[in-house]
Design a protein around this motif. Structure first.
Motif, PDB file in Angstrom:
ATOM      1  N   GLN A 179       5.061  19.450  35.230  1.00 46.28           N
ATOM      2  CA  GLN A 179       5.885  20.656  35.374  1.00 46.28           C
ATOM      3  C   GLN A 179       6.458  20.788  36.785  1.00 46.28           C
ATOM      4  O   GLN A 179       7.640  21.071  36.972  1.00 46.28           O
TER       5      GLN A 179
ATOM      6  N   ALA B 289      -1.028  25.940  33.843  1.00 44.59           N
ATOM      7  CA  ALA B 289      -0.503  25.201  32.692  1.00 44.59           C
ATOM      8  C   ALA B 289      -0.599  23.689  32.872  1.00 44.59           C
ATOM      9  O   ALA B 289      -0.636  22.954  31.892  1.00 44.59           O
ATOM     10  N   CYS B 290      -0.650  23.206  34.127  1.00 41.83           N
ATOM     11  CA  CYS B 290      -0.657  21.747  34.303  1.00 41.83           C
ATOM     12  C   CYS B 290      -1.677  21.257  35.326  1.00 41.83           C
ATOM     13  O   CYS B 290      -1.690  20.090  35.667  1.00 41.83           O
TER      14      CYS B 290
ATOM     15  N   ILE C 224       0.648  17.316  27.747  1.00 44.75           N
ATOM     16  CA  ILE C 224       0.495  17.970  29.043  1.00 44.75           C
ATOM     17  C   ILE C 224       0.260  16.910  30.115  1.00 44.75           C
ATOM     18  O   ILE C 224      -0.698  16.156  30.058  1.00 44.75           O
TER      19      ILE C 224
END
Length: 159
Positions: free
Chosen positions: A38, A97-98, A122
């Motif tokens: 990301q 999130a990452c 991911i």
């Protein structure tokens, strides 16, 4: 050609061209199988803006202002690269999130927990996928983008 011998237009071409090379390199690495995380994707947007700003400045549209905005774009991607480098080194937390360590399962839905594909989609921001001379791609982006900031600022001061 040394910077002090260059015209404003040539400096803009070097700075914007540098962003073009870094952006092309990012897509090349992606084509070679190094999927971006990301934060890697976030670092691409300011390079795209710098390329467009370079074209605008070369066209002669407000070259001084455009060069200052180009410097801001390069500084933005350098800042994201610096933050990303710190996440990779474990100096600070990255986006959950990452860069999660996997300890916070409470944020996942039942479908996410049962999915076998989630691990494949991911890309972790806190893992270094590739490095050269001990520096990750995010760190190289930061270093080279700071050079571009200096070139943009020198070009802006020439107008």
């Amino acid at each position: 050609m040394i910077l002090h011998d260059m015209s404003q237009k040539q400096m803009v071409m070097v700075a914007a061209g540098g962003s073009l090379v870094l952006l092309a390199g990012a897509y090349l690495f992606q084509a070679l199988g190094y999927a971006p995380c990301q934060m890697c994707l976030w670092q691409r947007w300011p390079h795209g803006a710098a390329i467009v700003l370079g074209l605008v400045a070369i066209a002669g549209i407000a070259p001084r202002v455009t060069a200052y905005v180009g410097a801001a774009a390069a500084l933005t991607t350098a800042g994201i690269g610096a933050f990303h480098s710190g996440v990779e080194q474990g100096w600070w937390e990255g986006p959950s999130a990452c860069s999660s360590a996997g300890n916070d399962l409470g944020t996942l839905s039942g479908a996410d927990l049962l999915s076998t594909a989630i691990q494949d989609t991911i890309i972790m921001c806190n893992e270094i996928a590739w490095s050269f001379m001990g520096l990750s791609m995010a760190t190289w982006n930061m270093v080279l983008s700071l050079v571009f900031v200096a070139i943009w600022l020198r070009a802006a001061r020439m107008a």
